[in-house]
Design an enzyme around this catalytic site. Structure first.
Site, PDB file in Angstrom:
ATOM      1  N   LYS A 168       0.826  -1.216   0.000  1.00 42.67           N
ATOM      2  CA  LYS A 168       0.000   0.000   0.000  1.00 42.67           C
ATOM      3  C   LYS A 168       0.868   1.277   0.000  1.00 42.67           C
ATOM      4  O   LYS A 168       2.085   1.202   0.044  1.00 42.67           O
ATOM      5  CB  LYS A 168      -0.943  -0.029   1.213  1.00 42.67           C
ATOM      6  CG  LYS A 168      -1.943  -1.192   1.153  1.00 42.67           C
ATOM      7  CD  LYS A 168      -2.886  -1.069  -0.030  1.00 42.67           C
ATOM      8  CE  LYS A 168      -4.105  -1.969   0.055  1.00 42.67           C
ATOM      9  NZ  LYS A 168      -3.872  -3.395  -0.195  1.00 42.67           N
TER      10      LYS A 168
HETATM   11  C1  LIG Z   1     -10.205  -2.607  -1.477  1.00 45.79           C
HETATM   12  C2  LIG Z   1      -9.559  -3.356  -0.336  1.00 45.79           C
HETATM   13  N1  LIG Z   1     -10.199  -3.434   0.827  1.00 45.79           N
HETATM   14  C3  LIG Z   1      -9.659  -4.080   1.883  1.00 45.79           C
HETATM   15  C4  LIG Z   1      -8.434  -4.685   1.781  1.00 45.79           C
HETATM   16  C5  LIG Z   1      -7.882  -5.427   2.960  1.00 45.79           C
HETATM   17  O1  LIG Z   1      -6.701  -4.826   3.447  1.00 45.79           O
HETATM   18  P1  LIG Z   1      -5.788  -5.593   4.482  1.00 45.79           P
HETATM   19  O2  LIG Z   1      -4.884  -6.490   3.716  1.00 45.79           O
HETATM   20  O3  LIG Z   1      -5.031  -4.496   5.195  1.00 45.79           O
HETATM   21  O4  LIG Z   1      -6.669  -6.316   5.412  1.00 45.79           O
HETATM   22  C6  LIG Z   1      -7.723  -4.616   0.588  1.00 45.79           C
HETATM   23  C7  LIG Z   1      -6.414  -5.259   0.472  1.00 45.79           C
HETATM   24  O5  LIG Z   1      -5.730  -5.260  -0.490  1.00 45.79           O
HETATM   25  C8  LIG Z   1      -8.299  -3.940  -0.510  1.00 45.79           C
HETATM   26  O6  LIG Z   1      -7.688  -3.863  -1.690  1.00 45.79           O
END
Ligand SMILES: Cc1ncc(COP(=O)(O)O)c(C=O)c1O
Length: 384
Positions: A184
Site C-alpha cells: 500500500k
Molecule cells: C479494497 C480493499 N479493501 C480491503 C483490503 C484489505 O486490506 P488488508 O490487507 O489491510 O486487510 C484490501 C487489500 O488489499 C483492498 O484492496
C-alpha cells in the site's frame, strides 16, 4: 532485458523505520504501546479526523466497523462487485448480508444508478471503495445515504491521499478504514486504521480490537505497574503492535513525497502508453485528488491480440512483476454457492476483472525501473 526481477508492490523502507523498529526490539516493548499512539495521532492529523484507531489490518477494521455500527443478521450492506474479498467478508463475518452492485466502466468505482436499484427496506449501510485510489462520487452517495437513512463505511484501503471536493476521503461516512499492507501507499507490513469523528465509535472499536477489555488495557504491563482490567465486550485480537507502528509513524510523514514520486511515474506511463491499443486509467475528475495507488491497463484480446494473462506472463518473462486488482467478487466459488451471484450480472466488473493488470507503481522504483517497465510493455504489445 532486466537482469533482476522487479517485484510488484515493493515498499520503500528508509533508515528511520529501521532504527525505530530496532529501538522497539531493544526496548523490549513489542506489543501495542506508545508508538501505536503516536502513529494514530499522526494519521488522524493527516486525515483530518478526530479519532484514528490502529488495528492489525484493514480487514479487521472493516469487520469492527460493521459491528460498531450495529449491523445485524438480516441487514443488507451494499458494496461494489469490483473489490477485494475482504470488503465482502467483513460484512459476512458481522452477520449481515452483502449486496453487490456493478461498477462504472471508466472509473471502476461503485455505479450510482445500480446502487439506487439495489436499495431495499433491509439496506442498512453502504461500503464504497475508492478503487485504485480514485475517490468515488461522494456527492451522489451522500444523497442516497441521506435519502434512505443509511450508514456509510468508506473502504479507503487504496486511498490515503485521496480528496473529494477538497476534503479527504474517510470522513464522509461514519467510519473510514485504511490499509497499511506491504504493497500500500503507507506500509506497516500488515496493518490498518479506523477513522471516525465519533468518540463513541472510536472507543467501541478500541475495546473490540483488544479482546473487549476495558480501555487502555494495553497498559497493564507498563512501567506504571500492573492494572486490572474488565472484559466489557466479546472482542477480537485485532490490535496493532508497536513493532508495526514503528514503521508507520515514519512512513506517514513521507506520504506526500511518495505520492509525488508515484505521480511522476503515473505521468510517464500515461505518456508512454498513449499510442498503444490498451486502456490507461481514466482522466482524474475535477476537484478530486487520486491517491495513485494502482496504475492499471486494460488489455483486451480483441484490441491487442493478446489476453491479459498472456500479457502478464510475457512481462514476467522479461522480469517485470505485475498484479491483478481484482478478479471480481462474483467469480469466486464460495460467493456463487452462498449467494447465487453470477459474473454476467455485473458486466462492467466482469470485463474489467478479465482484462485489468496493475503495473509496478511504488516510490521505490528508480527511473531505470520505470524505463524497463515501459520498454517491456511496449515490446510485448508491439510483438503481439
Ligand atoms: C479494497 C480493499 N479493501 C480491503 C483490503 C484489505 O486490506 P488488508 O490487507 O489491510 O486487510 C484490501 C487489500 O488489499 C483492498 O484492496
Amino acid at each position: 532485458m532486466r537482469s533482476s526481477y522487479l517485484v510488484f508492490g515493493q515498499p520503500l523502507i528508509e533508515q528511520a523505520e529501521i532504527d525505530e523498529v530496532v529501538g522497539s526490539l531493544t526496548s523490549a516493548w513489542l506489543g501495542t504501546g506508545p508508538k501505536v499512539a503516536i502513529f494514530e495521532q499522526r494519521v488522524a492529523e493527516y486525515m483530518g479526523v478526530r479519532h484514528a484507531v490502529a488495528v492489525n489490518s484493514c480487514t479487521a477494521g472493516l469487520h469492527l466497523a460493521c459491528i460498531a455500527l450495529g449491523l445485524q443478521p438480516g441487514d443488507e450492506v451494499i458494496l461494489p462487485a469490483m473489490t477485494f474479498c475482504a470488503t465482502a467478508n467483513a460484512v459476512i463475518h458481522a452477520g449481515a448480508t452483502p449486496v453487490l452492485v456493478d461498477v462504472d466502466p471508466d472509473t471502476f468505482n461503485i455505479d450510482i444508478a445500480d446502487v439506487r436499484r439495489k436499495v431495499t427496506s433491509r439496506t442498512k449501510a453502504i461500503i464504497p471503495v475508492h478503487f485504485a485510489g480514485r475517490p468515488c462520487d461522494m456527492t451522489s452517495l451522500l444523497h442516497i445515504v441521506r435519502e434512505y437513512e443509511l450508514q456509510m463505511i468508506e473502504d479507503c484501503a487504496h486511498a490515503i491521499e485521496a480528496t473529494y471536493h477538497d476534503r479527504r476521503v474517510g470522513s464522509f461516512g461514519q467510519v473510514g478504514v485504511l490499509s497499511f499492507y506491504s504493497t500500500k501507499n503507507v506500509v506497516t507490513g500488515e496493518g490498518g486504521m479506523v477513522l471516525t469523528n465519533s468518540a463513541e465509535i472510536a472507543s467501541k472499536i478500541k475495546v473490540l480490537a483488544l479482546h473487549g477489555m476495558s480501555a487502555d488495557a494495553w497498559k497493564r504491563f507498563s512501567d506504571d505497574g500492573y492494572k486490572h482490567y474488565e472484559v466489557v465486550e466479546v472482542g477480537f485480537k485485532y490490535n496493532m503492535m508497536d513493532l508495526q507502528a514503528a514503521i508507520g509513524m515514519h512512513q506517514i510523514q513521507r506520504v506526500e513525497t511518495y505520492w509525488q514520486q508515484r505521480q511522476r511515474i503515473w505521468n510517464r506511463y500515461n505518456e508512454a502508453f498513449a499510442d498503444l491499443p490498451v486502456s490507461c486509467p481514466a482522466p482524474i475528475e475535477p476537484r478530486t485528488r487520486h491517491a495513485l495507488h494502482l496504475y492499471t491497463l486494460l488489455v483486451d484480446h480483441d484490441r491487442t491480440g493478446l489476453g491479459r494473462d498472456d500479457f502478464m506472463f510475457a512481462l514476467h518473462r522479461l522480469n517485470i512483476g505485475t498484479g491483478v486488482h481484482y478478479r471480481p467478487i462474483p467469480v469466486h466459488p464460495v460467493y456463487q454457492k452462498r449467494y447465487g451471484w453470477r459474473p454476467a450480472d455485473f458486466p462492467n466488473a466482469d470485463r474489467i476483472g478479465a482484462s485489468t493488470v496493475s503495473l509496478p507503481l511504488s516510490a521505490r522504483l528508480t527511473d531505470r525501473d520505470v524505463d524497463d517497465v515501459i520498454a517491456a510493455v511496449r515490446a510485448v504489445i508491439r510483438r503481439s
